[in-house]
Design a protein around this motif. Structure first.
Motif, PDB file in Angstrom:
ATOM      1  N   VAL A  97       0.976  -1.344  -0.018  1.00  0.00           N
ATOM      2  CA  VAL A  97      -0.039  -0.092   0.176  1.00  0.00           C
ATOM      3  C   VAL A  97       0.943   1.298  -0.107  1.00  0.00           C
ATOM      4  O   VAL A  97       0.554   2.330  -0.755  1.00  0.00           O
ATOM      5  N   LEU A  98       1.875   1.288   0.837  1.00  0.00           N
ATOM      6  CA  LEU A  98       2.609   2.373   0.913  1.00  0.00           C
ATOM      7  C   LEU A  98       3.562   2.707  -0.409  1.00  0.00           C
ATOM      8  O   LEU A  98       3.817   3.802  -0.908  1.00  0.00           O
ATOM      9  N   GLU A  99       3.676   1.545  -0.962  1.00  0.00           N
ATOM     10  CA  GLU A  99       4.673   1.748  -2.376  1.00  0.00           C
ATOM     11  C   GLU A  99       3.563   2.277  -3.486  1.00  0.00           C
ATOM     12  O   GLU A  99       4.000   2.892  -4.234  1.00  0.00           O
TER      13      GLU A  99
ATOM     14  N   GLU B 252       0.136   9.256  -2.192  1.00  0.00           N
ATOM     15  CA  GLU B 252      -0.709  10.247  -1.487  1.00  0.00           C
ATOM     16  C   GLU B 252      -1.859   9.797  -0.891  1.00  0.00           C
ATOM     17  O   GLU B 252      -2.322   8.475  -1.524  1.00  0.00           O
ATOM     18  N   GLY B 253      -2.620  10.450   0.063  1.00  0.00           N
ATOM     19  CA  GLY B 253      -3.829   9.760   0.547  1.00  0.00           C
ATOM     20  C   GLY B 253      -4.881  10.719   0.995  1.00  0.00           C
ATOM     21  O   GLY B 253      -4.464  11.875   1.285  1.00  0.00           O
ATOM     22  N   LEU B 254      -6.022  10.577   1.006  1.00  0.00           N
ATOM     23  CA  LEU B 254      -7.137  11.485   1.449  1.00  0.00           C
ATOM     24  C   LEU B 254      -6.830  11.520   2.925  1.00  0.00           C
ATOM     25  O   LEU B 254      -6.703  10.639   3.809  1.00  0.00           O
TER      26      LEU B 254
ATOM     27  N   LEU C 144      -7.575   1.461  -2.236  1.00  0.00           N
ATOM     28  CA  LEU C 144      -6.472   2.372  -3.252  1.00  0.00           C
ATOM     29  C   LEU C 144      -7.302   2.789  -4.470  1.00  0.00           C
ATOM     30  O   LEU C 144      -8.029   1.571  -5.016  1.00  0.00           O
ATOM     31  N   ALA C 145      -7.553   3.914  -5.241  1.00  0.00           N
ATOM     32  CA  ALA C 145      -8.034   4.006  -6.258  1.00  0.00           C
ATOM     33  C   ALA C 145      -7.132   4.573  -7.240  1.00  0.00           C
ATOM     34  O   ALA C 145      -6.012   5.239  -6.845  1.00  0.00           O
ATOM     35  N   TRP C 146      -7.325   4.097  -8.453  1.00  0.00           N
ATOM     36  CA  TRP C 146      -6.469   4.513  -9.481  1.00  0.00           C
ATOM     37  C   TRP C 146      -7.202   4.087 -11.019  1.00  0.00           C
ATOM     38  O   TRP C 146      -8.072   3.680 -11.138  1.00  0.00           O
ATOM     39  N   ARG C 147      -6.459   5.039 -12.111  1.00  0.00           N
ATOM     40  CA  ARG C 147      -7.122   4.931 -13.304  1.00  0.00           C
ATOM     41  C   ARG C 147      -6.373   4.089 -14.192  1.00  0.00           C
ATOM     42  O   ARG C 147      -5.153   4.357 -14.298  1.00  0.00           O
TER      43      ARG C 147
ATOM     44  N   LEU D 252      -4.487   6.502  -1.668  1.00  0.00           N
ATOM     45  CA  LEU D 252      -5.220   5.670  -0.632  1.00  0.00           C
ATOM     46  C   LEU D 252      -6.405   6.699  -0.191  1.00  0.00           C
ATOM     47  O   LEU D 252      -6.289   7.774   0.143  1.00  0.00           O
ATOM     48  N   THR D 253      -7.633   6.323  -0.432  1.00  0.00           N
ATOM     49  CA  THR D 253      -8.817   6.694  -0.306  1.00  0.00           C
ATOM     50  C   THR D 253      -9.456   6.616   1.268  1.00  0.00           C
ATOM     51  O   THR D 253     -10.129   7.329   1.549  1.00  0.00           O
TER      52      THR D 253
END
Length: 185
Positions: free
Chosen positions: A128-130, A134-136, A155-158, A172-173
């Motif tokens: 997760v850290l890798e 950034e995180g909310l 984790l969210a990504w496109r 990281l949401t």
């Protein structure tokens, strides 16, 4: 400043839900791979399943370590949903580091929008850290402090497929630490 999720490029929004197995017991003369859940773990695993449903983070597919405590966590968490998604038990996820975890995630079919990864620390926390630079809110700071048993990182990504997931491309949401209620005697 552009978020990592936006920098990841075009493609649908994808979520990687990382779930650390629930609290395990330490019975004597039992191999680590075969350690079962402790009483607290049997309470917390269903709470994790409910938390995933409440957060609208139900997966399309789950990847689960073959360790008994991980399999029991999956069974108790997914029992909280109407119809659990398919699960793949993968022996590579037991005691895995970031390269093995990321390799397993990248094998997910491209039609999977939300993938759940259920395994062990320290590998999950390091993954997760890798992935999330950034995180909310304070989610990333909280994760750096501790990723406890039954914790859920979202984790969210496109991206066009899971093969494109790379370090620093996710946001990281959420970081959720569900706990089940103790029974009174």
């Amino acid at each position: 400043m552009t978020s990592p999720a936006a920098r990841a490029g075009a493609g649908p929004l994808r979520r990687l839900v990382v779930l650390r197995h629930a609290k395990s017991a330490w019975p004597e003369a039992v191999a680590d791979h075969e350690r079962p859940l402790a009483a607290r773990g049997r309470r917390d695993a269903p709470a994790a399943g409910r938390a995933l449903a409440e957060a609208d983070c139900l997966p399309d597919l789950a990847l689960c370590s073959t360790a008994l405590r991980a399999r029991q966590t999956w069974e108790l968490a997914s029992a909280q949903w109407g119809t659990p998604p398919p699960v793949r038990y993968d022996p590579r996820l037991y005691a895995a580091g970031v390269p093995a975890l990321l390799a397993a995630v990248r094998e997910a079919p491209p039609e999977v929008g939300t993938l759940l990864l259920l395994g062990h620390n320290p590998g999950l926390e390091e993954l997760v850290l890798e992935l999330a630079r950034e995180g909310l809110d304070d989610a990333l700071d909280r994760l750096r402090e501790k990723f406890p048993t039954s914790a859920i990182a979202v984790l969210a990504w496109r991206g066009t497929g899971w093969r494109a997931l790379a370090p620093g491309t996710a946001l990281l949401t959420e970081l959720i630490v569900p706990r089940g209620a103790k029974r009174s005697s």
